[in-house]
Motif scaffolding. Structure first.
Motif, short mmCIF file in Angstrom:
data_model
loop_
_atom_site.label_atom_id
_atom_site.label_comp_id
_atom_site.label_asym_id
_atom_site.label_seq_id
_atom_site.Cartn_x
_atom_site.Cartn_y
_atom_site.Cartn_z
N LEU A 19 -23.75 8.78 32.27
CA LEU A 19 -25.03 8.99 32.97
C LEU A 19 -25.69 7.64 33.28
O LEU A 19 -26.08 7.38 34.42
CB LEU A 19 -25.95 9.86 32.11
N SER B 104 -23.55 5.57 35.84
CA SER B 104 -23.62 6.07 37.22
C SER B 104 -24.98 5.77 37.85
O SER B 104 -25.05 5.43 39.03
CB SER B 104 -23.33 7.57 37.26
N ASN C 115 -31.53 1.03 32.68
CA ASN C 115 -30.33 1.78 32.30
C ASN C 115 -29.30 0.88 31.61
O ASN C 115 -28.56 1.36 30.75
CB ASN C 115 -29.72 2.45 33.53
#
Length: 161
Positions: free
Chosen positions: A7, A10, A38
């Motif tokens: 997750l 990506s 992220n």
């Protein structure tokens, strides 16, 4: 755990594509901040909390926000940027090819890079932040203080200017 890794990774790839394809520089910076956050999530999943916090504090807190303010304060002429992109397309393509070749070479020689004799022992069950701190403040204390003084002089010089 693998689900969160895929997750986060990506979202990083999609936001990186959005950074380079966005027409508005402010949107590019916001997508860059999303990629940094992220990336910090992936560091937390890997157990490197110190690197995650450094990434958030340094890159999101300083570099990206500074870049955002500079972009917002400047009056950017998009036509001039487009002409510069067309002017340096082939040299940029050449540099990109060299970087791609370096990455392929680096990943194809992973066995040469890895040192299999190194073992990290954690007898006291300390976190990586405590281990980094104990090494910095014992073995590398002088170098750490010297780098702090150099950064202080640079900061004072930037304020004076």
């Amino acid at each position: 755990m693998n689900l969160f890794f895929f997750l986060f990774s990506s979202i990083i790839v999609l936001s990186a594509v959005a950074v380079i394809s966005s027409r508005n520089p402010v949107h590019s910076v916001l997508f860059l901040i999303l990629a940094f956050v992220n990336s910090a999530g992936i560091f937390v999943l890997a157990g490197a909390e110190f690197l995650a916090m450094i990434l958030l504090i340094v890159y999101v807190g300083a570099v990206a926000v500074l870049f955002l303010f500079v972009v917002m304060m400047l009056n950017i002429n998009l036509e001039e940027i487009k002409s510069q992109v067309k002017k340096y397309f082939f040299s940029g393509l050449f540099v990109g090819f060299i970087l791609l070749a370096e990455l392929v070479f680096s990943f194809s020689n992973l066995d040469l890079i890895r040192n299999k004799n190194v073992e990290v022992t954690n007898d006291k069950n300390l976190t990586n932040t405590h281990q980094i701190g104990s090494i910095i403040y014992t073995d590398y204390f002088f170098v750490f203080q010297l780098s702090g003084c150099i950064l202080l002089v640079a900061m004072i010089g930037a304020i004076v200017l």
